[in-house]
Design a protein around this motif. Structure first.
Motif, PDB file in Angstrom:
ATOM      1  N   ARG A   5       0.853  -1.184   0.000  1.00 57.27           N
ATOM      2  CA  ARG A   5       0.000   0.000   0.000  1.00 57.27           C
ATOM      3  C   ARG A   5       0.886   1.230   0.000  1.00 57.27           C
ATOM      4  NH1 ARG A   5      -4.635  -1.924   4.287  1.00 57.27           N
ATOM      5  NH2 ARG A   5      -5.354  -3.654   3.006  1.00 57.27           N
ATOM      6  N   GLY A   6       0.435   2.262  -0.682  1.00 58.88           N
ATOM      7  CA  GLY A   6       1.197   3.498  -0.760  1.00 58.88           C
ATOM      8  C   GLY A   6       1.438   4.130   0.595  1.00 58.88           C
ATOM      9  N   SER A   7       0.542   3.866   1.545  1.00 56.80           N
ATOM     10  CA  SER A   7       0.682   4.461   2.877  1.00 56.80           C
ATOM     11  C   SER A   7       1.667   3.697   3.757  1.00 56.80           C
ATOM     12  CB  SER A   7      -0.684   4.518   3.564  1.00 56.80           C
ATOM     13  OG  SER A   7      -1.219   3.206   3.684  1.00 56.80           O
ATOM     14  N   LEU A   8       2.160   2.556   3.278  1.00 49.87           N
ATOM     15  CA  LEU A   8       3.110   1.743   4.047  1.00 49.87           C
ATOM     16  C   LEU A   8       4.459   1.716   3.345  1.00 49.87           C
ATOM     17  CD1 LEU A   8       0.982  -1.414   4.909  1.00 49.87           C
ATOM     18  CD2 LEU A   8       1.554   0.479   6.416  1.00 49.87           C
ATOM     19  N   SER A   9       5.507   1.821   4.127  1.00 47.46           N
ATOM     20  CA  SER A   9       6.842   1.595   3.580  1.00 47.46           C
ATOM     21  C   SER A   9       7.551   0.668   4.556  1.00 47.46           C
ATOM     22  CB  SER A   9       7.604   2.906   3.397  1.00 47.46           C
ATOM     23  OG  SER A   9       7.750   3.560   4.630  1.00 47.46           O
ATOM     24  N   GLY A  10       8.397  -0.181   4.045  1.00 47.06           N
ATOM     25  CA  GLY A  10       9.097  -1.132   4.906  1.00 47.06           C
ATOM     26  C   GLY A  10       8.223  -2.288   5.332  1.00 47.06           C
ATOM     27  N   GLY A  11       7.212  -2.615   4.504  1.00 49.95           N
ATOM     28  CA  GLY A  11       6.346  -3.731   4.847  1.00 49.95           C
ATOM     29  C   GLY A  11       5.109  -3.781   3.981  1.00 49.95           C
ATOM     30  N   ALA A  12       4.165  -4.608   4.374  1.00 56.06           N
ATOM     31  CA  ALA A  12       2.937  -4.801   3.606  1.00 56.06           C
ATOM     32  C   ALA A  12       1.849  -5.343   4.529  1.00 56.06           C
ATOM     33  CB  ALA A  12       3.186  -5.777   2.461  1.00 56.06           C
ATOM     34  N   MET A  13       0.644  -5.362   4.011  1.00 52.58           N
ATOM     35  CA  MET A  13      -0.487  -5.935   4.741  1.00 52.58           C
ATOM     36  C   MET A  13      -0.701  -7.371   4.273  1.00 52.58           C
ATOM     37  SD  MET A  13      -1.391  -3.527   6.748  1.00 52.58           S
ATOM     38  CE  MET A  13      -2.801  -4.340   7.454  1.00 52.58           C
ATOM     39  N   VAL A  14      -1.228  -8.178   5.169  1.00 56.11           N
ATOM     40  CA  VAL A  14      -1.679  -9.525   4.835  1.00 56.11           C
ATOM     41  C   VAL A  14      -3.165  -9.542   5.203  1.00 56.11           C
ATOM     42  CG1 VAL A  14      -1.402 -12.004   5.254  1.00 56.11           C
ATOM     43  CG2 VAL A  14       0.593 -10.497   5.354  1.00 56.11           C
ATOM     44  N   PRO A  15      -4.033  -9.135   4.264  1.00 54.31           N
ATOM     45  CA  PRO A  15      -5.451  -9.051   4.593  1.00 54.31           C
ATOM     46  C   PRO A  15      -6.113 -10.405   4.804  1.00 54.31           C
ATOM     47  CG  PRO A  15      -5.121  -8.573   2.273  1.00 54.31           C
ATOM     48  CD  PRO A  15      -3.756  -8.699   2.902  1.00 54.31           C
ATOM     49  N   GLU A  16      -5.517 -11.442   4.232  1.00 52.72           N
ATOM     50  CA  GLU A  16      -6.061 -12.782   4.445  1.00 52.72           C
ATOM     51  C   GLU A  16      -4.993 -13.830   4.221  1.00 52.72           C
ATOM     52  OE1 GLU A  16      -8.370 -14.112   0.577  1.00 52.72           O
ATOM     53  OE2 GLU A  16      -8.974 -12.072   1.159  1.00 52.72           O
ATOM     54  N   GLY A  17      -5.154 -14.921   4.919  1.00 45.64           N
ATOM     55  CA  GLY A  17      -4.232 -16.033   4.795  1.00 45.64           C
ATOM     56  C   GLY A  17      -4.813 -17.268   5.454  1.00 45.64           C
ATOM     57  N   ILE A  18      -4.177 -18.382   5.202  1.00 43.17           N
ATOM     58  CA  ILE A  18      -4.585 -19.658   5.798  1.00 43.17           C
ATOM     59  C   ILE A  18      -3.345 -20.313   6.388  1.00 43.17           C
ATOM     60  CG2 ILE A  18      -5.466 -21.985   5.352  1.00 43.17           C
ATOM     61  CD1 ILE A  18      -7.641 -19.937   5.085  1.00 43.17           C
ATOM     62  N   LEU A  19      -3.439 -20.709   7.646  1.00 38.00           N
ATOM     63  CA  LEU A  19      -2.387 -21.469   8.317  1.00 38.00           C
ATOM     64  C   LEU A  19      -2.908 -22.886   8.495  1.00 38.00           C
ATOM     65  CD1 LEU A  19       0.248 -21.843   9.927  1.00 38.00           C
ATOM     66  CD2 LEU A  19      -0.974 -20.949  11.925  1.00 38.00           C
ATOM     67  N   GLN A  20      -2.255 -23.845   7.854  1.00 31.27           N
ATOM     68  CA  GLN A  20      -2.631 -25.251   7.991  1.00 31.27           C
ATOM     69  C   GLN A  20      -1.517 -25.969   8.739  1.00 31.27           C
ATOM     70  OE1 GLN A  20      -3.800 -27.379   4.420  1.00 31.27           O
ATOM     71  NE2 GLN A  20      -3.095 -29.323   5.282  1.00 31.27           N
TER      72      GLN A  20
END
Length: 150
Positions: free
Chosen positions: A114-129
């Motif tokens: 996202r333009g509002s973030l630097s040095g990282g990112a969002m993980v809006p969804e994921g699955i941990l199995q």
């Protein structure tokens, strides 16, 4: 940079008590919350909370060294990454496989910059199995963010 500032603000806002012990279970599952985790000195890490039910920090995946930290039945477990498939970013793929002993985990992430973030990112969804020998597989929806140190 804003991800680093956000993580630093969280660390400063938290009381500086002794690290909490991992919990044995959240929402009746054999996975527990892990204590607060620090951003690694180098590279990136994904901090993942449960996306439904109790919002608990259940996993931290580091890009280098490539490993996944979990709390299984009240014990902190670090699993080494054994493979990656698909595009992702920040040292992670869309699908990341981890294993150690009689346990294996698969972490599937949707990573959004996202333009509002630097040095990282969002993980809006994921699955941990999580797969453990002789036990049912556990599938947990997760979400969170990736932070990177310089």
């Amino acid at each position: 940079m804003s991800v680093l500032l956000f993580l630093a603000a969280l660390a400063q806002a938290a009381p500086q008590a002794a690290p909490a012990a991992p919990t044995a279970s959240i929402d009746g599952l054999p996975i527990g919350a892990i204590p607060r985790q620090d951003l690694p000195e180098r590279g990136c890490a994904a901090f993942l909370w449960t996306a439904s039910g109790t919002r608990a920090l259940v996993a931290m995946a580091q890009a280098d060294p490539a490993r996944l930290r979990l709390s299984i039945a009240g014990t902190i477990v670090d699993l080494e990454r054994s493979g990656q498939v698909g595009t992702g970013g920040f040292g992670f793929a869309e699908t990341n496989d981890y294993g150690g002993g009689s346990m294996a985990a698969k972490l599937t992430l949707k990573i959004e910059t996202r333009g509002s973030l630097s040095g990282g990112a969002m993980v809006p969804e994921g699955i941990l199995q999580i797969d453990r020998a002789g036990q049912d597989s556990l599938v947990v929806p997760v979400a969170g963010m990736i932070g990177c140190a310089a």
